[in-house]
Structures are given as C-alpha cells and as structure tokens.
Design a protein around this motif. Structure first.
Motif, PDB file in Angstrom:
ATOM      1  N   ILE A   1       8.874 -23.801 -22.134  1.00 17.06           N
ATOM      2  CA  ILE A   1      10.126 -23.408 -21.504  1.00 17.06           C
ATOM      3  C   ILE A   1      11.094 -22.837 -22.542  1.00 17.06           C
ATOM      4  O   ILE A   1      11.773 -21.834 -22.295  1.00 17.06           O
ATOM      5  CB  ILE A   1      10.744 -24.610 -20.773  1.00 17.06           C
ATOM      6  CG1 ILE A   1       9.865 -24.981 -19.558  1.00 17.06           C
ATOM      7  CG2 ILE A   1      12.171 -24.312 -20.329  1.00 17.06           C
ATOM      8  CD1 ILE A   1      10.270 -26.265 -18.874  1.00 17.06           C
ATOM      9  N   GLU A   2      11.146 -23.464 -23.730  1.00 12.20           N
ATOM     10  CA  GLU A   2      12.037 -22.960 -24.776  1.00 12.20           C
ATOM     11  C   GLU A   2      11.609 -21.566 -25.231  1.00 12.20           C
ATOM     12  O   GLU A   2      12.458 -20.677 -25.420  1.00 12.20           O
ATOM     13  CB  GLU A   2      12.043 -23.915 -25.963  1.00 12.20           C
ATOM     14  CG  GLU A   2      12.982 -23.528 -27.082  1.00 12.20           C
ATOM     15  CD  GLU A   2      14.446 -23.540 -26.682  1.00 12.20           C
ATOM     16  OE1 GLU A   2      15.244 -22.799 -27.309  1.00 12.20           O
ATOM     17  OE2 GLU A   2      14.810 -24.275 -25.734  1.00 12.20           O
ATOM     18  N   ALA A   3      10.312 -21.357 -25.403  1.00 10.78           N
ATOM     19  CA  ALA A   3       9.835 -20.017 -25.756  1.00 10.78           C
ATOM     20  C   ALA A   3      10.165 -19.023 -24.658  1.00 10.78           C
ATOM     21  O   ALA A   3      10.541 -17.876 -24.928  1.00 10.78           O
ATOM     22  CB  ALA A   3       8.330 -20.044 -26.003  1.00 10.78           C
ATOM     23  N   GLY A   4      10.051 -19.467 -23.401  1.00 18.56           N
ATOM     24  CA  GLY A   4      10.388 -18.598 -22.286  1.00 18.56           C
ATOM     25  C   GLY A   4      11.835 -18.147 -22.324  1.00 18.56           C
ATOM     26  O   GLY A   4      12.146 -16.992 -22.046  1.00 18.56           O
ATOM     27  N   LYS A   5      12.729 -19.050 -22.699  1.00 14.09           N
ATOM     28  CA  LYS A   5      14.142 -18.705 -22.804  1.00 14.09           C
ATOM     29  C   LYS A   5      14.386 -17.742 -23.962  1.00 14.09           C
ATOM     30  O   LYS A   5      15.124 -16.756 -23.825  1.00 14.09           O
ATOM     31  CB  LYS A   5      14.974 -19.966 -22.991  1.00 14.09           C
ATOM     32  CG  LYS A   5      14.999 -20.897 -21.788  1.00 14.09           C
ATOM     33  CD  LYS A   5      15.774 -22.161 -22.101  1.00 14.09           C
ATOM     34  CE  LYS A   5      15.798 -23.118 -20.916  1.00 14.09           C
ATOM     35  NZ  LYS A   5      16.492 -24.402 -21.259  1.00 14.09           N
ATOM     36  N   ARG A   6      13.782 -18.036 -25.098  1.00 14.52           N
ATOM     37  CA  ARG A   6      14.065 -17.241 -26.297  1.00 14.52           C
ATOM     38  C   ARG A   6      13.483 -15.835 -26.217  1.00 14.52           C
ATOM     39  O   ARG A   6      14.060 -14.889 -26.769  1.00 14.52           O
ATOM     40  CB  ARG A   6      13.537 -17.968 -27.533  1.00 14.52           C
ATOM     41  CG  ARG A   6      14.345 -19.212 -27.870  1.00 14.52           C
ATOM     42  CD  ARG A   6      13.785 -19.953 -29.068  1.00 14.52           C
ATOM     43  NE  ARG A   6      14.606 -21.107 -29.398  1.00 14.52           N
ATOM     44  CZ  ARG A   6      15.311 -21.248 -30.518  1.00 14.52           C
ATOM     45  NH1 ARG A   6      15.294 -20.300 -31.441  1.00 14.52           N
ATOM     46  NH2 ARG A   6      16.022 -22.340 -30.736  1.00 14.52           N
TER      47      ARG A   6
END
Length: 217
Positions: A143-148
């Motif tokens: 999810i964090e990679a998706g945001k970044r």
C-alpha cells in the motif's frame, strides 16, 4: 535515519526501509510487479547477511526484464526479521541488498523501489512489534509503494515464495500472485498461480506483457 554507526539509511521508522531506486518516471495509475526478495529474486540462505553469498534465482530474470521492457515498476517487498532478532543490522541489509541490485544490473534488469520491514514479535527493543502493518502477510508495504508511485494495485501482480506474500497481495487488493514452488489455488477475489517450471514463467511473462499493453491502450 542512521544506524548505531551513524550510517544514513532510508528508514522511515526504526523497522521500515523505503528506498527509491533509479530515476525512472512512471505515468500515474500503472500496475506494478511486486517481488519478494529472499527465496524469490535470490537464493534464500536463511537470514542472508553476507553479500558474498548472494546468488540470483535465474527464473525471475526474464520476468523482471519483461516488466522493465513494458515500463511497469518493479517493487521489492521483503520481511527482514533477522534484524529484529539481532542477527544483523541495517548496514548488513544494505550491503546484501546492494549486492542483489548489482547482480541484477549485471544481467541488464533493474528494480524501482525496495521496501523492507524488520519488525517481529520475537525481536528486541523497538523492533519487537507483533503483527506490524508493514510486515507481510499484512499489506502495508504494498500500500505504501502504491501511494508513493501512484500505482493501480488492483491490476498489479506479486511473486513470492511464501503464502504470506500471497496474503499480502490479496489484502492490498491485488487480483493474482505467483507462488514460487507452490501450487495453484483460487480464492475469493484472488488467484494463486504456481511458479515451478518454464511454462509457469512464460505465463507470468505473458501476464506482465498484457499489463503493459493494457495501460498503453
């Protein structure tokens, strides 16, 4: 953030490493190829901490190459409980990860982001955290990679050697994943594909190439 020796590392908190690799710029809402590291990209030597011992698993190279070729981000998401357990520190992780990236580069392929979670219930000090949201099978790293990277997680793919990798993918909203040396299975909203032989690798490459064609349409 730095380790005890003052060496800077891309830590967003004591147990989470997030590093952008290279300078490739991607359009918004692309799918990504998520990869576990130890046991998927490289041979798992049981808490790898020596760069000299790192050996790539060749079956992943054509899949990474396909993602590079069609312009899909390649994101490594790796649990590193050896750090929490005190077996090695972030400096050893950095050396090993650097070696993995170097060996991939020697083969003409690359990754675009690396995320690692060191938290574990059997850890010591601030890393002794049970069920941390970043630790697979929780989906936090994806999810964090998706945001970044502003990714389309639903169309993204994940490859790993443990069911925890598949569960993380499902919880992040992905529709399918490939399980190294595992068996295929269909669950509600998520399909596990096996990755055991050359035909399975071809199937993964075809899925990656299809994603590349889809986003260009």
């Amino acid at each position: 953030m730095a380790d005890g020796k003052g060496t800077p590392h891309p830590l967003t908190e004591p147990g989470v490493w997030i590093e952008r690799i290279g300078e490739r710029v991607f359009p918004r809402h692309l799918p990504a190829l998520f990869l576990d590291r130890d046991g998927t990209i490289n041979v798992d030597t049981d808490y790898p901490s020596d760069p000299a011992e790192i050996e790539l698993r060749p079956q992943m190279l054509p899949a990474i190459a396909a993602a590079n070729r069609v312009g899909i981000p390649v994101v490594v998401v790796t649990n590193q409980s050896g750090i929490a357990r005190g077996y090695f520190g972030w400096s050893a992780f950095a050396a090993v990860n650097g070696r993995v990236l170097e060996l991939l580069g020697d083969q003409g392929v690359s990754v675009d982001m690396v995320l690692a979670c060191a938290y574990h219930e059997a850890g010591v000090g601030p890393l002794a955290v049970a069920d941390h949201p970043m630790r697979k099978p929780n989906p936090g790293m994806l999810i964090e990679a998706g945001k970044r990277l502003d990714l389309d997680l639903q169309r993204s793919l994940i490859v790993g050697d443990k069911l925890a990798d598949m569960r993380a993918g499902k919880r992040a909203g992905l529709a399918q994943g490939w399980l190294v040396d595992g068996e295929a299975a269909v669950q509600p909203g998520f399909a596990i594909r096996r990755l055991q032989d050359g035909d399975d690798v071809v199937g993964l490459i075809t899925a990656i190439e299809t994603l590349g064609r889809d986003y260009r349409c």
